[in-house]
Design a protein around this motif. Structure first.
Motif, PDB file in Angstrom:
ATOM      1  N   ASP A 171       0.830  -1.207   0.000  1.00 20.92           N
ATOM      2  CA  ASP A 171       0.000   0.000   0.000  1.00 20.92           C
ATOM      3  C   ASP A 171       0.864   1.256   0.000  1.00 20.92           C
ATOM      4  O   ASP A 171       0.522   2.269   0.580  1.00 20.92           O
ATOM      5  N   GLU A 181      -1.909   6.886  -0.373  1.00 17.57           N
ATOM      6  CA  GLU A 181      -2.308   8.185   0.185  1.00 17.57           C
ATOM      7  C   GLU A 181      -2.918   9.081  -0.883  1.00 17.57           C
ATOM      8  O   GLU A 181      -2.380   9.210  -1.976  1.00 17.57           O
ATOM      9  N   VAL A 241      -7.965   8.083   1.036  1.00 13.88           N
ATOM     10  CA  VAL A 241      -6.957   7.683   2.027  1.00 13.88           C
ATOM     11  C   VAL A 241      -6.228   8.939   2.493  1.00 13.88           C
ATOM     12  O   VAL A 241      -5.689   9.692   1.687  1.00 13.88           O
ATOM     13  N   GLN A 270      -0.801   9.700   6.158  1.00 11.66           N
ATOM     14  CA  GLN A 270      -0.548   9.060   7.448  1.00 11.66           C
ATOM     15  C   GLN A 270      -0.035  10.042   8.504  1.00 11.66           C
ATOM     16  O   GLN A 270      -0.457  10.004   9.659  1.00 11.66           O
ATOM     17  N   ASP A 280       1.714   3.020  12.671  1.00 10.67           N
ATOM     18  CA  ASP A 280       1.959   2.651  11.274  1.00 10.67           C
ATOM     19  C   ASP A 280       1.033   1.527  10.808  1.00 10.67           C
ATOM     20  O   ASP A 280       0.798   1.376   9.609  1.00 10.67           O
ATOM     21  N   ILE A 336      -4.542   2.773   9.055  1.00  9.56           N
ATOM     22  CA  ILE A 336      -4.706   3.562   7.841  1.00  9.56           C
ATOM     23  C   ILE A 336      -5.954   4.403   8.060  1.00  9.56           C
ATOM     24  O   ILE A 336      -6.857   3.996   8.789  1.00  9.56           O
ATOM     25  N   CYS A 337      -5.995   5.606   7.485  1.00 11.67           N
ATOM     26  CA  CYS A 337      -7.078   6.550   7.804  1.00 11.67           C
ATOM     27  C   CYS A 337      -7.762   7.031   6.525  1.00 11.67           C
ATOM     28  O   CYS A 337      -7.168   7.036   5.447  1.00 11.67           O
ATOM     29  N   THR A 338      -9.007   7.473   6.687  1.00 15.08           N
ATOM     30  CA  THR A 338      -9.715   8.087   5.564  1.00 15.08           C
ATOM     31  C   THR A 338     -10.381   9.386   6.005  1.00 15.08           C
ATOM     32  O   THR A 338     -10.646   9.598   7.190  1.00 15.08           O
ATOM     33  N   GLY A 398      -8.274  -1.997   4.408  1.00 15.52           N
ATOM     34  CA  GLY A 398      -8.505  -1.649   5.804  1.00 15.52           C
ATOM     35  C   GLY A 398      -9.692  -2.386   6.396  1.00 15.52           C
ATOM     36  O   GLY A 398     -10.543  -2.915   5.676  1.00 15.52           O
ATOM     37  N   ARG A 423      -4.691  -1.507   9.243  1.00 13.77           N
ATOM     38  CA  ARG A 423      -4.038  -1.543   7.930  1.00 13.77           C
ATOM     39  C   ARG A 423      -3.786  -2.996   7.542  1.00 13.77           C
ATOM     40  O   ARG A 423      -2.957  -3.680   8.148  1.00 13.77           O
TER      41      ARG A 423
END
Length: 227
Positions: A118, A122, A151, A154, A166, A169-171, A196, A213
């Protein structure tokens, strides 16, 4: 005013890997089909179910968009909970559900592949599906919902959410609103692979949503699959 997010009813058959985890006849969490015997979800969803007495109440519903239409129902043989899972830090929030009988694939029931790398995610578009709330103080939807997300970088996410590591993972939603949406354990997908697992969703306006993640847990997942 409730902040309705831009989730919409999902077309039938668009998310054939999506399942509902049903405990004692109530929708409890989301999950995704990895293969005929294994469902991926969040540790949060099954942490209380490790004792076998509870597993008989847990069913996996596949091939349906509607919580009041059971679809194909599967019994659970066992669960694998990541032993490092920590509810306080929300680390290692990953689990597998192992089915007694193999899933029958059809147009509405299919597995999802997991992300292998991945590095370039981002800023990329991704899709969340689930029956989660459609507004900040809303209730779950009877219809499977989908929402387009992005995404989140980070480093920005670590600033916004101090617990982020780490292995998260974010949205954010494209409009820059939060998404108070999606079931715990449900799949976040980009380019046709799962990236995710919904892990914590503070439902605070403007706050990124945090997922486990998948790429960080590929070896754990493959080690614990029921063959």
């Amino acid at each position: 005013a409730s902040h309705i997010v831009n989730a919409k009813d999902a077309p039938i058959g668009k998310f054939p890997y999506q399942v509902s985890l049903n405990f004692n006849d109530n929708h409890m969490c989301g999950g995704s089909i990895l293969d005929k015997y294994n469902i991926l979800t969040a540790a949060y969803c099954v942490k209380k179910l490790n004792q076998h007495i509870y597993l008989s109440y847990l069913k996996v519903h596949a091939g349906t968009n509607f919580l009041d239409v059971p679809g194909a129902v599967y019994d659970v043989e066992d669960v694998s909970l990541n032993s490092q899972y920590d509810e306080e830090s929300i680390d290692d929030d990953v689990a597998l559900i192992h089915l007694k009988n193999p899933i029958t694939y059809n147009r509405l029931v299919q597995p999802i592949n997991l992300v292998t790398s991945d590095k370039e995610l981002e800023g990329k578009s991704c899709t969340l599906s689930g029956w989660g709330t459609t507004s900040v103080n809303g209730s779950i939807s009877k219809n499977l919902q989908e929402i387009e997300l992005t995404v989140y970088p980070q480093e920005d996410c670590k600033i916004a959410q101090p617990k982020v590591k780490d292995s998260h993972i974010c949205t954010v939603t494209k409009a820059g609103e939060e998404t108070c949406y999606g079931d715990f354990g449900g799949p976040l997908v980009a380019n046709g692979v799962q990236i995710g697992i919904v892990s914590f969703n503070p439902c605070v306006l403007g706050t990124p949503v945090v997922y486990t993640r998948v790429s960080s847990f590929i070896s754990w997942i493959s080690t614990h699959l029921k063959k």
